[in-house]
Design a protein around this motif. Structure first.
Motif, mmCIF file in Angstrom:
data_model
loop_
_atom_site.group_PDB
_atom_site.id
_atom_site.type_symbol
_atom_site.label_atom_id
_atom_site.label_comp_id
_atom_site.label_asym_id
_atom_site.label_seq_id
_atom_site.Cartn_x
_atom_site.Cartn_y
_atom_site.Cartn_z
ATOM 1 N N LYS A 181 0.801 -1.130 0.023
ATOM 2 C CA LYS A 181 0.156 -0.022 0.090
ATOM 3 C C LYS A 181 0.979 1.262 -0.084
ATOM 4 C CE LYS A 181 -4.060 -1.798 2.106
ATOM 5 N NZ LYS A 181 -5.087 -1.647 3.156
ATOM 6 N N LEU A 182 1.968 1.234 0.527
ATOM 7 C CA LEU A 182 2.988 2.432 0.723
ATOM 8 C C LEU A 182 4.170 1.773 0.358
ATOM 9 C CD1 LEU A 182 1.535 3.725 4.011
ATOM 10 C CD2 LEU A 182 1.100 4.521 1.884
ATOM 11 N N PRO A 183 4.321 1.753 -0.828
ATOM 12 C CA PRO A 183 5.807 1.109 -1.375
ATOM 13 C C PRO A 183 6.922 2.061 -1.512
ATOM 14 C CG PRO A 183 4.580 1.738 -3.337
ATOM 15 C CD PRO A 183 3.689 1.903 -2.226
ATOM 16 N N ARG A 184 6.754 3.204 -1.146
ATOM 17 C CA ARG A 184 7.963 4.112 -1.277
ATOM 18 C C ARG A 184 8.235 4.430 0.241
ATOM 19 N NH1 ARG A 184 6.065 9.308 -4.384
ATOM 20 N NH2 ARG A 184 7.996 10.272 -3.124
ATOM 21 N N LEU A 185 7.646 4.129 1.040
ATOM 22 C CA LEU A 185 7.614 4.301 2.698
ATOM 23 C C LEU A 185 8.795 3.221 3.205
ATOM 24 C CD1 LEU A 185 7.086 5.747 5.088
ATOM 25 C CD2 LEU A 185 5.474 4.132 5.797
ATOM 26 N N GLU A 186 10.000 3.856 3.751
ATOM 27 C CA GLU A 186 11.221 3.045 3.891
ATOM 28 C C GLU A 186 11.318 3.132 5.570
ATOM 29 O OE1 GLU A 186 14.404 3.450 1.503
ATOM 30 O OE2 GLU A 186 13.255 2.865 -0.175
ATOM 31 N N LEU A 187 11.481 4.458 5.885
ATOM 32 C CA LEU A 187 11.728 4.997 7.341
ATOM 33 C C LEU A 187 10.694 5.609 8.119
ATOM 34 C CD1 LEU A 187 14.025 5.087 9.430
ATOM 35 C CD2 LEU A 187 14.878 7.211 8.036
ATOM 36 N N ILE A 188 10.433 5.371 9.456
ATOM 37 C CA ILE A 188 9.684 6.024 10.054
ATOM 38 C C ILE A 188 10.343 6.697 11.460
ATOM 39 C CG2 ILE A 188 7.647 5.895 11.535
ATOM 40 C CD1 ILE A 188 6.661 3.354 9.819
ATOM 41 N N TRP A 189 10.145 8.035 11.229
ATOM 42 C CA TRP A 189 10.774 8.562 12.538
ATOM 43 C C TRP A 189 9.780 8.700 13.829
ATOM 44 C CZ3 TRP A 189 11.734 12.133 8.197
ATOM 45 C CH2 TRP A 189 13.279 11.805 7.718
ATOM 46 N N ALA A 190 10.007 8.196 14.993
ATOM 47 C CA ALA A 190 9.133 8.053 16.035
ATOM 48 C C ALA A 190 9.649 8.682 17.468
ATOM 49 C CB ALA A 190 8.916 6.725 16.363
ATOM 50 N N ASP A 191 8.972 9.182 18.234
ATOM 51 C CA ASP A 191 9.363 9.659 19.540
ATOM 52 C C ASP A 191 9.699 8.649 20.517
ATOM 53 O OD1 ASP A 191 7.887 10.490 22.343
ATOM 54 O OD2 ASP A 191 8.912 12.027 21.317
ATOM 55 N N GLY A 192 10.683 8.983 21.572
ATOM 56 C CA GLY A 192 11.220 8.132 22.127
ATOM 57 C C GLY A 192 10.307 7.063 23.070
ATOM 58 N N GLY A 193 8.753 7.530 22.990
ATOM 59 C CA GLY A 193 7.861 6.746 23.655
ATOM 60 C C GLY A 193 7.358 5.467 23.034
ATOM 61 N N TYR A 194 7.925 5.284 21.813
ATOM 62 C CA TYR A 194 7.524 4.133 20.802
ATOM 63 C C TYR A 194 8.530 3.069 20.841
ATOM 64 C CZ TYR A 194 3.532 7.150 19.187
ATOM 65 O OH TYR A 194 2.395 7.825 19.330
ATOM 66 N N ILE A 250 14.144 6.045 16.240
ATOM 67 C CA ILE A 250 13.631 6.780 17.480
ATOM 68 C C ILE A 250 14.373 8.131 17.562
ATOM 69 C CG2 ILE A 250 13.194 6.886 19.902
ATOM 70 C CD1 ILE A 250 11.715 4.838 18.416
ATOM 71 N N VAL A 251 13.725 9.293 17.759
ATOM 72 C CA VAL A 251 14.294 10.640 17.812
ATOM 73 C C VAL A 251 14.505 11.120 19.443
ATOM 74 C CG1 VAL A 251 14.045 12.985 16.980
ATOM 75 C CG2 VAL A 251 13.794 11.034 15.632
ATOM 76 N N LYS A 252 15.601 11.105 19.734
ATOM 77 C CA LYS A 252 15.593 11.480 21.276
ATOM 78 C C LYS A 252 16.443 12.503 21.570
ATOM 79 C CE LYS A 252 16.380 6.917 22.664
ATOM 80 N NZ LYS A 252 16.487 5.958 23.654
ATOM 81 N N ARG A 253 16.135 13.346 22.594
ATOM 82 C CA ARG A 253 17.187 14.295 23.174
ATOM 83 C C ARG A 253 18.318 13.713 23.684
ATOM 84 N NH1 ARG A 253 14.778 19.103 26.508
ATOM 85 N NH2 ARG A 253 16.732 18.135 27.797
ATOM 86 N N SER A 254 19.601 14.463 23.461
ATOM 87 C CA SER A 254 20.579 13.907 23.944
ATOM 88 C C SER A 254 20.521 13.887 25.758
ATOM 89 C CB SER A 254 21.976 14.837 23.736
ATOM 90 O OG SER A 254 21.824 15.925 24.030
ATOM 91 N N PRO A 281 16.311 16.632 15.494
ATOM 92 C CA PRO A 281 16.014 16.514 14.017
ATOM 93 C C PRO A 281 15.060 15.654 13.697
ATOM 94 C CG PRO A 281 17.978 15.402 15.044
ATOM 95 C CD PRO A 281 17.129 15.827 16.049
ATOM 96 N N LYS A 282 14.283 16.321 12.620
ATOM 97 C CA LYS A 282 13.064 15.798 11.734
ATOM 98 C C LYS A 282 11.733 15.982 12.719
ATOM 99 C CE LYS A 282 15.423 14.574 8.384
ATOM 100 N NZ LYS A 282 15.575 15.408 7.410
ATOM 101 N N ARG A 283 11.758 16.213 13.812
ATOM 102 C CA ARG A 283 10.792 16.279 14.880
ATOM 103 C C ARG A 283 9.938 17.577 14.538
ATOM 104 N NH1 ARG A 283 9.799 14.537 20.904
ATOM 105 N NH2 ARG A 283 7.927 15.268 21.270
ATOM 106 N N TRP A 284 10.809 18.750 14.306
ATOM 107 C CA TRP A 284 10.135 20.031 14.019
ATOM 108 C C TRP A 284 9.354 20.170 12.902
ATOM 109 C CZ3 TRP A 284 10.976 22.951 9.768
ATOM 110 C CH2 TRP A 284 11.992 22.595 9.271
ATOM 111 N N ILE A 285 9.501 19.264 11.899
ATOM 112 C CA ILE A 285 8.769 19.242 10.834
ATOM 113 C C ILE A 285 7.549 18.800 11.039
ATOM 114 C CG2 ILE A 285 8.469 18.003 8.545
ATOM 115 C CD1 ILE A 285 11.790 17.741 8.314
ATOM 116 N N VAL A 286 7.203 17.930 11.844
ATOM 117 C CA VAL A 286 6.004 17.230 12.193
ATOM 118 C C VAL A 286 5.197 18.465 13.064
ATOM 119 C CG1 VAL A 286 4.751 15.571 13.561
ATOM 120 C CG2 VAL A 286 6.596 14.972 12.011
#
Length: 105
Positions: free
Chosen positions: A4-17, A35-39, A49-54
């Motif tokens: 259904k989503l052949p171009r989707l390869e990577l998902i950025w997610a919050d640390g809760g996931y 997983i995108v987390k704070r240092s 990174p990338k989270r501000w876009i969402v």
């Protein structure tokens, strides 16, 4: 599911996931989850990174009355309104001077 989503390869997610979800998504859907987390040594606010876009995109949705609250009864209607919002944003981005104050030429 990848059909259904052949171009989707990577998902950025919050640390809760983090956890079992990453392996499940890889096995069932064939997608990688990053997983995108704070240092650990960060103090105060830090742009991730990338989270501000969402977050920016969700902010844009708030400018549209129908998307400012959860007014829609059906998820199909909500999806349609999000598509209309994003189409409007893209059109204004392509030709901002002509569309800034309506449809004047």
């Amino acid at each position: 599911m990848n059909g259904k989503l052949p171009r989707l390869e990577l998902i950025w997610a919050d640390g809760g996931y983090a956890g079992k979800l990453i392996d499940w998504v890889k096995q069932v859907c064939g997608w990688a989850v990053e997983i995108v987390k704070r240092s650990d040594d960060a103090e105060g606010f830090e742009v991730l990174p990338k989270r501000w876009i969402v977050e920016r995109t969700f902010g844009w949705f708030g400018w549209y009355r129908r998307l400012s609250k959860d007014y829609e009864e059906l998820t199909d209607n909500s999806q349609a309104m999000i598509l209309v919002c994003m189409i409007h944003r893209m059109v204004r981005h392509l030709k901002p001077a002509d569309l800034a104050y309506g449809w004047e030429n």
